[in-house]
Scaffold this motif. Structure first.
Motif, PDB file in Angstrom:
ATOM      1  N   GLU A   5       1.024  -1.300   0.052  1.00 48.74           N
ATOM      2  CA  GLU A   5       0.043   0.087  -0.025  1.00 48.74           C
ATOM      3  C   GLU A   5       0.829   1.126   0.082  1.00 48.74           C
ATOM      4  O   GLU A   5       1.729   1.432   0.928  1.00 48.74           O
ATOM      5  N   PHE A   7      -0.413   4.506  -0.648  1.00 45.38           N
ATOM      6  CA  PHE A   7      -1.203   5.767  -0.208  1.00 45.38           C
ATOM      7  C   PHE A   7      -2.705   5.259   0.066  1.00 45.38           C
ATOM      8  O   PHE A   7      -3.099   4.379  -0.668  1.00 45.38           O
ATOM      9  N   LYS A   8      -3.213   5.716   1.205  1.00 44.23           N
ATOM     10  CA  LYS A   8      -4.477   5.614   1.304  1.00 44.23           C
ATOM     11  C   LYS A   8      -4.828   6.827   2.247  1.00 44.23           C
ATOM     12  O   LYS A   8      -4.201   7.313   3.252  1.00 44.23           O
ATOM     13  N   THR A   9      -6.148   7.177   2.114  1.00 41.48           N
ATOM     14  CA  THR A   9      -7.044   8.261   2.923  1.00 41.48           C
ATOM     15  C   THR A   9      -8.352   7.932   2.920  1.00 41.48           C
ATOM     16  O   THR A   9      -8.739   7.339   1.978  1.00 41.48           O
ATOM     17  N   GLU A  10      -8.756   8.040   3.967  1.00 40.82           N
ATOM     18  CA  GLU A  10     -10.644   7.677   4.115  1.00 40.82           C
ATOM     19  C   GLU A  10     -11.197   8.634   5.187  1.00 40.82           C
ATOM     20  O   GLU A  10     -10.480   8.874   6.110  1.00 40.82           O
ATOM     21  N   GLU A  11     -11.997   9.478   4.923  1.00 42.41           N
ATOM     22  CA  GLU A  11     -12.644  10.231   5.747  1.00 42.41           C
ATOM     23  C   GLU A  11     -14.077  10.649   5.376  1.00 42.41           C
ATOM     24  O   GLU A  11     -14.236  10.420   4.127  1.00 42.41           O
ATOM     25  N   LEU A  36      -1.192  12.463  -5.165  1.00 42.72           N
ATOM     26  CA  LEU A  36      -2.185  12.283  -3.997  1.00 42.72           C
ATOM     27  C   LEU A  36      -1.515  12.837  -2.884  1.00 42.72           C
ATOM     28  O   LEU A  36      -0.297  12.315  -2.496  1.00 42.72           O
ATOM     29  N   ASN A  38      -2.128  13.940   1.598  1.00 46.47           N
ATOM     30  CA  ASN A  38      -2.772  14.103   2.682  1.00 46.47           C
ATOM     31  C   ASN A  38      -1.710  14.835   3.741  1.00 46.47           C
ATOM     32  O   ASN A  38      -0.720  15.140   3.347  1.00 46.47           O
ATOM     33  N   ASP A  39      -2.092  14.696   5.210  1.00 51.43           N
ATOM     34  CA  ASP A  39      -1.314  15.560   5.934  1.00 51.43           C
ATOM     35  C   ASP A  39       0.070  14.970   6.170  1.00 51.43           C
ATOM     36  O   ASP A  39       0.966  15.849   6.459  1.00 51.43           O
ATOM     37  N   GLU A  41       1.745  12.653   4.086  1.00 53.44           N
ATOM     38  CA  GLU A  41       2.378  12.095   2.805  1.00 53.44           C
ATOM     39  C   GLU A  41       2.125  12.662   1.328  1.00 53.44           C
ATOM     40  O   GLU A  41       1.010  13.108   1.151  1.00 53.44           O
ATOM     41  N   GLU A  42       3.032  12.264   0.428  1.00 52.80           N
ATOM     42  CA  GLU A  42       2.615  12.742  -0.990  1.00 52.80           C
ATOM     43  C   GLU A  42       3.004  11.739  -2.022  1.00 52.80           C
ATOM     44  O   GLU A  42       4.171  11.067  -1.745  1.00 52.80           O
TER      45      GLU A  42
END
Length: 80
Positions: A5, A7-11, A36, A38-39, A41-42
């Protein structure tokens, strides 16, 4: 083949924000490079000219409560 994995983000967000993110992503896909962020990573990836595209809608039912949940997934995949 083992998965890694990257990258992953979920909200939970308003659907207007989801639509905005999908429009932005569509523009990036069309240009060939998707970033992609988030707070923490990129990740940037280059999407080839003819990747595989899958759309899936699922209805899942919790076996204990009977509660139903829907999942709408858009998946783009390719081999390197």
């Amino acid at each position: 083949m083992p998965e890694e994995e990257l990258f992953k983000t979920e909200e939970a967000v308003p659907r207007t924000e989801i639509a905005e993110a999908l429009r932005d992503t569509a523009d990036q896909i069309e240009s060939g490079d998707v970033t992609l962020v988030n707070d923490a990573e990129e990740q940037t990836v280059t999407v080839p000219e003819r990747p595989r595209f899958e759309v899936e809608l699922e209805r899942l039912t919790d076996s204990e409560t009977g509660e139903q949940r829907y999942e709408l997934e858009y998946e783009i995949r390719w081999t390197k």
